[in-house]
Structure formats: structure tokens, C-alpha cells
Design a protein around this motif. Structure first.
Motif, mmCIF file in Angstrom:
data_model
loop_
_atom_site.group_PDB
_atom_site.id
_atom_site.type_symbol
_atom_site.label_atom_id
_atom_site.label_comp_id
_atom_site.label_asym_id
_atom_site.label_seq_id
_atom_site.Cartn_x
_atom_site.Cartn_y
_atom_site.Cartn_z
ATOM 1 N N MET A 66 -55.944 -28.337 102.719
ATOM 2 C CA MET A 66 -55.446 -28.983 101.507
ATOM 3 C C MET A 66 -55.248 -27.990 100.369
ATOM 4 S SD MET A 66 -57.373 -32.676 101.600
ATOM 5 C CE MET A 66 -57.288 -33.663 103.109
ATOM 6 N N VAL A 67 -56.089 -26.985 100.288
ATOM 7 C CA VAL A 67 -55.875 -25.938 99.288
ATOM 8 C C VAL A 67 -54.544 -25.232 99.549
ATOM 9 C CG1 VAL A 67 -56.699 -23.699 98.467
ATOM 10 C CG2 VAL A 67 -58.314 -25.581 98.757
ATOM 11 N N ALA A 68 -54.276 -24.921 100.814
ATOM 12 C CA ALA A 68 -53.001 -24.296 101.165
ATOM 13 C C ALA A 68 -51.833 -25.237 100.882
ATOM 14 C CB ALA A 68 -53.003 -23.887 102.639
ATOM 15 N N ALA A 69 -52.007 -26.525 101.186
ATOM 16 C CA ALA A 69 -50.943 -27.500 100.948
ATOM 17 C C ALA A 69 -50.641 -27.641 99.462
ATOM 18 C CB ALA A 69 -51.338 -28.855 101.533
ATOM 19 N N ALA A 70 -51.690 -27.659 98.636
ATOM 20 C CA ALA A 70 -51.478 -27.774 97.188
ATOM 21 C C ALA A 70 -50.729 -26.557 96.665
ATOM 22 C CB ALA A 70 -52.813 -27.928 96.469
ATOM 23 N N GLY A 71 -51.100 -25.366 97.138
ATOM 24 C CA GLY A 71 -50.383 -24.162 96.726
ATOM 25 C C GLY A 71 -48.921 -24.207 97.122
ATOM 26 N N ALA A 72 -48.659 -24.647 98.354
ATOM 27 C CA ALA A 72 -47.276 -24.748 98.825
ATOM 28 C C ALA A 72 -46.499 -25.800 98.054
ATOM 29 C CB ALA A 72 -47.259 -25.054 100.324
ATOM 30 N N HIS A 73 -47.160 -26.905 97.728
ATOM 31 C CA HIS A 73 -46.505 -27.950 96.923
ATOM 32 C C HIS A 73 -46.092 -27.410 95.557
ATOM 33 C CE1 HIS A 73 -45.911 -31.552 94.525
ATOM 34 N NE2 HIS A 73 -46.817 -31.077 93.689
ATOM 35 N N HIS A 74 -46.989 -26.709 94.900
ATOM 36 C CA HIS A 74 -46.672 -26.187 93.563
ATOM 37 C C HIS A 74 -45.518 -25.191 93.614
ATOM 38 C CE1 HIS A 74 -49.858 -28.282 91.572
ATOM 39 N NE2 HIS A 74 -50.822 -27.673 92.233
ATOM 40 N N ARG A 75 -45.357 -24.514 94.722
ATOM 41 C CA ARG A 75 -44.296 -23.509 94.853
ATOM 42 C C ARG A 75 -42.969 -24.091 95.322
ATOM 43 N NH1 ARG A 75 -47.143 -18.956 98.432
ATOM 44 N NH2 ARG A 75 -45.035 -18.039 98.346
ATOM 45 N N THR A 76 -42.989 -25.221 96.019
ATOM 46 C CA THR A 76 -41.756 -25.748 96.622
ATOM 47 C C THR A 76 -41.363 -27.131 96.121
ATOM 48 O OG1 THR A 76 -42.925 -26.825 98.463
ATOM 49 C CG2 THR A 76 -42.291 -24.490 98.750
ATOM 50 N N GLY A 77 -42.311 -27.893 95.582
ATOM 51 C CA GLY A 77 -42.016 -29.264 95.176
ATOM 52 C C GLY A 77 -42.095 -30.277 96.292
ATOM 53 N N ALA A 78 -42.458 -29.848 97.500
ATOM 54 C CA ALA A 78 -42.534 -30.782 98.630
ATOM 55 C C ALA A 78 -43.738 -31.708 98.475
ATOM 56 C CB ALA A 78 -42.639 -30.009 99.938
ATOM 57 N N PRO A 79 -43.581 -32.985 98.777
ATOM 58 C CA PRO A 79 -44.710 -33.914 98.683
ATOM 59 C C PRO A 79 -45.748 -33.635 99.760
ATOM 60 C CG PRO A 79 -42.825 -34.996 99.681
ATOM 61 C CD PRO A 79 -42.346 -33.662 99.229
ATOM 62 N N ILE A 80 -46.957 -34.125 99.536
ATOM 63 C CA ILE A 80 -48.057 -33.946 100.476
ATOM 64 C C ILE A 80 -48.404 -35.300 101.086
ATOM 65 C CG2 ILE A 80 -50.464 -33.241 100.769
ATOM 66 C CD1 ILE A 80 -50.098 -31.372 98.376
ATOM 67 N N ALA A 81 -48.343 -35.384 102.405
ATOM 68 C CA ALA A 81 -48.717 -36.592 103.132
ATOM 69 C C ALA A 81 -50.067 -36.369 103.792
ATOM 70 C CB ALA A 81 -47.665 -36.931 104.183
ATOM 71 N N VAL A 82 -50.962 -37.329 103.673
ATOM 72 C CA VAL A 82 -52.336 -37.153 104.136
ATOM 73 C C VAL A 82 -52.695 -38.199 105.197
ATOM 74 C CG1 VAL A 82 -54.756 -36.937 103.467
ATOM 75 C CG2 VAL A 82 -52.956 -36.350 101.821
ATOM 76 N N HIS A 83 -53.083 -37.710 106.367
ATOM 77 C CA HIS A 83 -53.690 -38.578 107.376
ATOM 78 C C HIS A 83 -55.115 -38.868 106.932
ATOM 79 C CE1 HIS A 83 -55.160 -39.827 111.432
ATOM 80 N NE2 HIS A 83 -56.253 -39.167 111.044
ATOM 81 N N LEU A 141 -58.191 -37.355 97.019
ATOM 82 C CA LEU A 141 -57.530 -37.323 95.714
ATOM 83 C C LEU A 141 -58.315 -36.502 94.702
ATOM 84 C CD1 LEU A 141 -56.339 -41.031 95.557
ATOM 85 C CD2 LEU A 141 -54.903 -39.020 95.885
ATOM 86 N N ASP A 142 -59.645 -36.549 94.794
ATOM 87 C CA ASP A 142 -60.452 -35.718 93.902
ATOM 88 C C ASP A 142 -60.124 -34.241 94.101
ATOM 89 O OD1 ASP A 142 -61.713 -37.873 92.761
ATOM 90 O OD2 ASP A 142 -63.587 -37.646 93.888
ATOM 91 N N GLU A 179 -58.937 -31.357 91.400
ATOM 92 C CA GLU A 179 -59.275 -29.933 91.422
ATOM 93 C C GLU A 179 -58.056 -29.029 91.534
ATOM 94 O OE1 GLU A 179 -61.910 -26.902 94.241
ATOM 95 O OE2 GLU A 179 -62.425 -29.036 94.163
ATOM 96 N N LEU A 180 -57.058 -29.448 92.299
ATOM 97 C CA LEU A 180 -55.948 -28.559 92.623
ATOM 98 C C LEU A 180 -54.666 -28.863 91.852
ATOM 99 C CD1 LEU A 180 -56.548 -28.405 96.488
ATOM 100 C CD2 LEU A 180 -57.219 -26.715 94.764
ATOM 101 N N GLY A 181 -54.674 -29.882 91.008
ATOM 102 C CA GLY A 181 -53.578 -30.099 90.084
ATOM 103 C C GLY A 181 -52.320 -30.729 90.630
ATOM 104 N N VAL A 182 -52.410 -31.386 91.789
ATOM 105 C CA VAL A 182 -51.249 -32.098 92.331
ATOM 106 C C VAL A 182 -51.160 -33.463 91.653
ATOM 107 C CG1 VAL A 182 -50.174 -33.059 94.409
ATOM 108 C CG2 VAL A 182 -51.498 -30.927 94.550
ATOM 109 N N GLU A 183 -49.978 -33.827 91.172
ATOM 110 C CA GLU A 183 -49.828 -35.154 90.578
ATOM 111 C C GLU A 183 -50.012 -36.233 91.644
ATOM 112 O OE1 GLU A 183 -46.678 -35.956 87.696
ATOM 113 O OE2 GLU A 183 -46.026 -33.884 88.004
ATOM 114 N N PRO A 184 -50.762 -37.288 91.358
ATOM 115 C CA PRO A 184 -50.976 -38.336 92.363
ATOM 116 C C PRO A 184 -49.673 -38.904 92.938
ATOM 117 C CG PRO A 184 -52.489 -38.630 90.553
ATOM 118 C CD PRO A 184 -51.545 -37.533 90.132
#
Length: 296
Positions: free
Chosen positions: A147-164, A175-176, A181-186
């Protein structure tokens, strides 16, 4: 204009149409030996039936290392006219050989970014979302790293994050981490399988954050909770969260009814519990917003 990244390129989000927001055309995992979805002809048949029922887009949540077949996804989309969104990301550790994880974990964020911006392998087919996974009632070490890697990639690309969400649990912990912690908008997070933990108060709590909730089914593995879907969706819509609801077939093994069932059988039932307007939003307007690339 917001856009969604499909396997054939970016398209205006408003052109997605009726969308299966969580499914798998191809998936392979050692956790389900002998139950692989790995047949392009079978995938073609499911897509054709889905399209005939009015389906126009499918979001495939199959992540890295689980048999995505990106070139086949592109060929099927081109042939049948159904828009397909592919995923990068990483599932729970149980779905991978330990040696593979040891090799990719140090550069995970770069891997996700590359598959979104440049393409999956040498195919040129670009991913449009980042799929990650929580553990049962917690975020374990593997999930946190992913998830840390996903948040970093999201901030760089704008791609949404889908969570199983494993059996629908640990949504608040996820979500916490991602949002707190990682600054992704809900609103850039899609929580998968909330219906598998049918706690109405928990569902309301996660809906209040603004995240999208992707309900799926039915399946043999989750038959005990799948039948609760109409009442859960109606309750969330009545509480004012209809704009955050998504629907998917989540075909994971060959016997899963999947994407045609979503429109043939579930849609009429859900029209009675949700109403036509709210159901249309869950199938068309909501996924157009949930899977759009962030524009800043």
C-alpha cells in the motif's frame, strides 16, 4: 475532462457506459490450483454475453503476476467493443511464490508507475488502476509495503487504488493507512468486497469517509452473505451514499456466474431495492468517477 485509462488508450470517463466495476477475465493463482481463468475463448464468450445485455466496460482487478494476459485483453476489447481497464498492483502474499516477492518488493512503486505510464511488460498495454489487498481484520507487513508503494504510484500517476478487503474486513485500517498516513484522498480509493462483512454500522462508517464501495457476487465461497446485497445497497443509498456504490461480478473461478449474471439476474433485483435511478448511478455514473485518472 476526466479520462479513464483502458487497454486501448485513454477515453473520456463519461463514455464508459454500463460498467462491471470489479471482475476478472484472466486470473491464475497457486491458491486456487486447477481453477485458472486462462482461456481467451471463454473470456470472449463472457464479454460477448455481457455486451449483448448492455454492458460496455469491465474493470479487471487482476494485478501483477497473476496471469493478466494484457495483449489478449487488448485484442478482446478491440474485437468486441467492450472497454477494458487493466490493473497493476499486488495481491496478498499467498498468491505468489516467495522468490518472486523477494525480487520485486524493493522496486514495487517503480513497477506500478511503469505499468501505468509505459505499459505492462513490452506490450504497450497500460494499466488504469492499482490493485492491493488487506489481510483478515488487519493490515499485515506485506499489505503495508504494497500500500505504501501503491500510494506513491497514485500520487505520481493519478491512478485510483482498488483494495481487496479479505472477507470484507479491515476497511478502517486500510483507510487509516492510505488516506490518513499516506495522503490519498478517500474518493480515489475503491474498497472491494464490503458485502462479505455485512456489518451495517461498519459499512456506514467507511462510506462516510468518501471512499467508493465495490459490491460483488454471487459466488459459492461467499454464498452466506451474497444474498444480503439488495438490503445493504438500499440501506447505504437511503443514508445518502448512493453516489459511492459500485457493482461487479468478480469472476474468480470458472463456475462464478460473473459479468453476464450481474446484468441478467442481479440488475432486475437491485432495481426493486434501489430504484432505477440509483442503480443507473451505480452502473454508469459512479464508475466513471471512481476509475478516472486524477487531474490534480
Amino acid at each position: 475532462m476526466t479520462r479513464v485509462r483502458t487497454v486501448l488508450g485513454d477515453v473520456p470517463a463519461g463514455e464508459l457506459g454500463v460498467c462491471d466495476a470489479h471482475d476478472h477475465l484472466f486470473i491464475r493463482t497457486p491458491a486456487l490450483p486447477g481453477l485458472e481463468l486462462d482461456d481467451p475463448a471463454d473470456a470472449r464468450g463472457r464479454l460477448k454475453e455481457f455486451h449483448a445485455l448492455g454492458g460496455r466496460a469491465v474493470v479487471q482487478w487482476t494485478p501483477y503476476g497473476m496471469g493478466r494476459r494484457p495483449e489478449d485483453l487488448a485484442a478482446l476489447s478491440r474485437e468486441g467493443g467492450t472497454r477494458i481497464v487493466a490493473a497493476t498492483g499486488l495481491h496478498r502474499a499467498a498468491h505468489y511464490a516467495p522468490g518472486l516477492l523477494d525480487r520485486i518488493m524493493p522496486g514495487l512503486e517503480e513497477l506500478f508507475v511503469s505499468e501505468i505510464t509505459d505499459g505492462i511488460g513490452a506490450t504497450g498495454v497500460r494499466a488504469g488502476l492499482i490493485k492491493v489487498a488487506g489481510a483478515f481484520h488487519r493490515v499485515d507487513t506485506h499489505a503495508r509495503h504494497t500500500m505504501v508503494a501503491a500510494a506513491g504510484a497514485h500520487h505520481r500517476t493519478g491512478a485510483p487504488i482498488a483494495v481487496h478487503l479479505e472477507l470484507g474486513t479491515a476497511a478502517t485500517d486500510v483507510l487509516d493507512l492510505l488516506c490518513g498516513e499516506l495522503g490519498v484522498e478517500p474518493r480515489r480509493v475503491i474498497l472491494g468486497h464490503p458485502g462479505r462483512f455485512p456489518d451495517a454500522l461498519a459499512q456506514l462508517d467507511i462510506a462516510r469517509t468518501g471512499a467508493f464501495l465495490a459490491f460483488d457476487g454471487p459466488s459459492r465461497a461467499h454464498h452466506a452473505t451474497d444474498w444480503r446485497l439488495p438490503e445493504q445497497l438500499a440501506s447505504l443509498a437511503e443514508a445518502g451514499f448512493g453516489g459511492q456504490l459500485l457493482l461487479g461480478g468478480d469472476t474468480t473461478v470458472p463456475e462464478t456466474p460473473g459479468m453476464p449474471y450481474l446484468l441478467r439476474r442481479l440488475r432486475p433485483r437491485l432495481a426493486r431495492s434501489l430504484g432505477e435511478e440509483a442503480l443507473e448511478a451505480a452502473l454508469v455514473a459512479n464508475p466513471a468517477r471512481a476509475f478516472a485518472l486524477a487531474t490534480g
